[in-house]
Design an enzyme around this catalytic site. Structure first.
Site, PDB file in Angstrom:
ATOM      1  N   GLU A 206      52.672  93.497 -13.087  1.00 53.45           N
ATOM      2  CA  GLU A 206      53.656  93.336 -15.005  1.00 53.45           C
ATOM      3  C   GLU A 206      52.761  93.485 -16.495  1.00 53.45           C
ATOM      4  O   GLU A 206      52.790  92.452 -16.753  1.00 53.45           O
ATOM      5  CB  GLU A 206      54.415  92.211 -14.916  1.00 53.45           C
TER       6      GLU A 206
ATOM      7  N   HIS B  72      60.564  84.053 -18.876  1.00 55.78           N
ATOM      8  CA  HIS B  72      61.771  85.271 -18.521  1.00 55.78           C
ATOM      9  C   HIS B  72      62.522  85.392 -19.360  1.00 55.78           C
ATOM     10  O   HIS B  72      63.724  85.591 -18.691  1.00 55.78           O
ATOM     11  CB  HIS B  72      61.941  85.343 -17.454  1.00 55.78           C
TER      12      HIS B  72
ATOM     13  N   HIS C  61      59.693  93.795 -14.634  1.00 47.88           N
ATOM     14  CA  HIS C  61      59.383  93.427 -13.087  1.00 47.88           C
ATOM     15  C   HIS C  61      59.294  94.172 -11.875  1.00 47.88           C
ATOM     16  O   HIS C  61      59.948  93.556 -10.968  1.00 47.88           O
ATOM     17  CB  HIS C  61      60.052  92.115 -12.755  1.00 47.88           C
TER      18      HIS C  61
HETATM   19  C1  G6D Z   1      57.943  83.288 -10.458  1.00 52.42           C
HETATM   20  O1  G6D Z   1      56.210  81.932 -10.944  1.00 52.42           O
HETATM   21  C2  G6D Z   1      56.655  83.302 -10.692  1.00 52.42           C
HETATM   22  C3  G6D Z   1      56.858  84.526 -11.967  1.00 52.42           C
HETATM   23  O2  G6D Z   1      55.511  84.656 -12.006  1.00 52.42           O
HETATM   24  C4  G6D Z   1      57.598  85.576 -11.355  1.00 52.42           C
HETATM   25  O3  G6D Z   1      57.803  86.336 -12.551  1.00 52.42           O
HETATM   26  C5  G6D Z   1      59.096  85.066 -10.856  1.00 52.42           C
HETATM   27  O4  G6D Z   1      58.827  83.633  -9.706  1.00 52.42           O
HETATM   28  C6  G6D Z   1      59.674  85.938 -10.052  1.00 52.42           C
HETATM   29  O5  G6D Z   1      59.217  82.248 -11.050  1.00 52.42           O
END
Ligand code: G6D
Length: 349
Positions: free
Chosen positions: A313, A105, A179
């Protein structure tokens, strides 16, 4: 379209503001300059009761402390990049590995942690929040000065449109998403187990133990990942399928089929009657239910209930830069990145 603004908090000496668009039916969308993040979306249920249907907090401090990505603009690259490594135009890059051994991210200081500039515009049928941010060359390890614009539009037809636009002065990577987590019940303490999901997806990306895609796209047919026909989301919460077991539900990229005008995703709640239809030009959608109590908290600081919300997402497939056939995430200086995703809110008869 009514537009209002209020101070939402202060970070590093900068005021964070929250803007709210409200249409003539009382449907509203609020977003703050921290992370260009949606803080609430309020829509009526089948009886006309208007409630917030997305996970959020009441204070900026909670967003900063827990970083649940609630409603946040995620990037430069949404999802994970294997070991934080990639090669671009013959140069090897090493991003920070902020998610075990991987980059996730956009890193610890991704776009969701930045204070964006915003301007508002409105016409008779639409209100716009136009967020901009300039990510300098080398920020979070990415090359190129990247200028990003994210526009949230609320329409009098109760649609929320997300329009991305980005340019760079050096070849870089860009694969943004929003998100937002939906809980159509209007009550985040009620799990979304009985929410019903439909997806125009025949394949999903198989994940390794560290949640990096193996590169194999598995058919959804006759598995708990099959939402070609609308089905309750909790079928994956109690499933013995190894991919559901790995993540305690869903945390998977689904490859989207774009079929005429058909929405790529439809999420509904039979109790409240609320429905959201997502249409997107992106290759995929990551479906992520809040599967575990991993530090997310409600606005009283209590650990969030499992399955308190479900994120849709829209994005290109994770780790695409390292995985042949996973689509385009490279942005060249002579290109402008354009993408649009729309969430349309209504109630089922
Ligand atoms: C965790 O694995 C999940 C991700 O896909 C998500 O976006 C995040 O939490 C908020 O890392």
């Amino acid at each position: 379209m009514d537009i209002s603004v209020k101070d939402f908090g202060e970070l590093s000496g900068q005021i964070v503001q929250e803007y709210t668009l409200t249409n003539r039916y009382g449907v509203s969308l609020s977003a703050m300059t921290y992370g260009a993040a949606i803080t609430s979306i309020r829509v009526p249920d089948k009886n006309g009761l208007i409630e917030n249907i997305v996970l959020g907090y009441d204070t900026l401090d909670e967003y900063v402390s827990y970083r649940p990505y609630y409603g946040a603009t995620v990037g430069r690259v949404a999802g994970r990049i294997d070991k934080g490594k990639f090669t671009l135009e013959g140069k090897n890059y090493q991003l920070e590995t902020n998610d075990k051994t991987n980059h996730s991210h956009g890193g610890n200081y991704g776009l969701d942690t930045k204070i964006w500039t915003v301007k508002t515009e409105s016409t008779e049928n639409e209100g716009h929040l136009i967020f901009t941010y300039k990510s300098l060359h080398g920020e979070n390890g990415y090359p190129g000065n990247l200028s990003v614009q994210v526009t949230y539009t609320l329409t009098e037809s109760s649609e929320w449109k997300i329009s991305y636009q980005a340019t760079t002065d050096k070849t870089t990577l860009f694969n943004p998403t929003n998100h937002v987590y939906f809980n159509l019940s209007g009550d985040p303490t009620k799990a979304i187990n009985q929410h019903v999901l439909a997806l125009t997806s025949e394949y999903f990306a198989e994940l390794k133990e560290d949640y990096i895609p193996t590169g194999i796209l598995l058919p959804v047919k006759e598995t708990p990942f099959d939402f070609m026909t609308a089905d309750a989301v909790n079928k994956g919460f109690e499933s013995t399928h190894p991919q559901n077991q790995l993540v305690s539900g869903y945390d998977h990229p689904f490859v989207l089929e774009h079929i005429d005008e058909k929405p790529e995703a439809v999420l509904s709640d039979t109790i409240s009657g609320r429905r959201v239809q997502m249409t997107t030009d992106r290759d995929a959608v990551v479906i992520f239910a809040v599967n575990t109590l991993d530090g997310r908290h409600d606005n009283e600081g209590n650990a969030e209930e499992s399955y308190a919300g479900i994120a849709l997402e829209a994005q290109n497939l994770p780790n695409a830069i390292n995985q042949k056939g996973f689509g385009k995430v490279i942005l060249h200086p002579n290109e402008t990145f354009h993408s649009e995703t729309t969430y349309r809110f209504d109630t089922m008869l």
